[in-house]
Design a protein around this motif. Structure first.
Motif, PDB file in Angstrom:
ATOM      1  N   SER A   3      36.972  37.113  31.749  1.00  0.00           N
ATOM      2  CA  SER A   3      36.994  38.571  31.818  1.00  0.00           C
ATOM      3  C   SER A   3      38.435  39.070  31.735  1.00  0.00           C
ATOM      4  O   SER A   3      39.014  39.523  32.719  1.00  0.00           O
ATOM      5  N   SER A  49      41.215  41.570  30.482  1.00  0.00           N
ATOM      6  CA  SER A  49      41.402  42.930  29.976  1.00  0.00           C
ATOM      7  C   SER A  49      42.712  43.051  29.212  1.00  0.00           C
ATOM      8  O   SER A  49      42.827  43.883  28.313  1.00  0.00           O
ATOM      9  N   SER A  50      43.693  42.243  29.563  1.00  0.00           N
ATOM     10  CA  SER A  50      44.954  42.261  28.813  1.00  0.00           C
ATOM     11  C   SER A  50      45.730  40.977  29.077  1.00  0.00           C
ATOM     12  O   SER A  50      45.565  40.343  30.109  1.00  0.00           O
ATOM     13  N   SER A 100      39.522  41.921  34.176  1.00  0.00           N
ATOM     14  CA  SER A 100      38.663  43.051  34.500  1.00  0.00           C
ATOM     15  C   SER A 100      38.180  42.888  35.938  1.00  0.00           C
ATOM     16  O   SER A 100      37.582  41.887  36.276  1.00  0.00           O
TER      17      SER A 100
END
Length: 120
Positions: free
Chosen positions: A27, A29-30, A102
Motif C-alpha cells: 500500500s 502512496s509515494s 496509505s
C-alpha cells in the motif's frame, strides 16, 4: 507492509556486466527514494547508489562511471546496471526504499540480498 523483491545478481568475470532489479509492492502512496546497498564479507554495509522521486541520483565514488541506477515509476521498480565489474564489487547487494504508505505513514523497507560475485 511494503515488500521489495530483488532479481538479478550472479557470477560474472571481471569486466562483465550484470543488472539488478527491485520491485516494490504494498500500500504505497509515494516513494521518496530507492537505492542499492552492498555488504562484502567482513565489511559494513555501504551505499552504492540512490535515486529520488525527482530523479536525482547519488553514487559511491568507487562505482561512478560504471554503475547506473534508474527507475520505472509506473512499476515502482529500481534497476542497477553494473558495467565493467571488478572483483572488489563482490558483495551481497540489497535494495532499499523509503516513502509513505496509505494509512500507515512513512516506511523504510529492505529487499532480500542478492549475491554478486566478480571473478578475476
Amino acid at each position: 507492509q511494503v515488500q521489495l523483491v530483488v532479481s538479478g545478481g550472479g557470477l560474472v568475470q571481471s569486466g562483465g556486466s550484470l543488472r539488478l532489479s527491485c520491485a516494490a509492492s504494498g500500500s504505497i502512496s509515494s516513494i521518496d527514494a530507492m537505492g542499492w546497498y552492498r555488504q562484502a564479507p567482513g565489511k559494513q554495509r555501504e551505499l552504492v547508489a540512490t535515486i529520488t522521486s525527482g530523479g536525482n541520483t547519488n553514487y559511491v565514488e568507487s562505482v561512478k562511471g560504471r554503475f547506473t541506477i534508474s527507475r520505472d515509476n509506473a512499476k515502482i521498480t529500481v534497476y542497477l546496471q553494473m558495467n565493467s565489474l571488478k572483483p572488489e564489487d563482490t558483495a551481497v547487494y540489497y535494495c532499499n526504499a523509503k516513502g509513505r504508505q496509505s494509512n500507515f505513514g512513512r516506511f523504510e523497507s529492505w529487499g532480500q540480498g542478492t549475491q554478486v560475485t566478480v571473478s578475476s
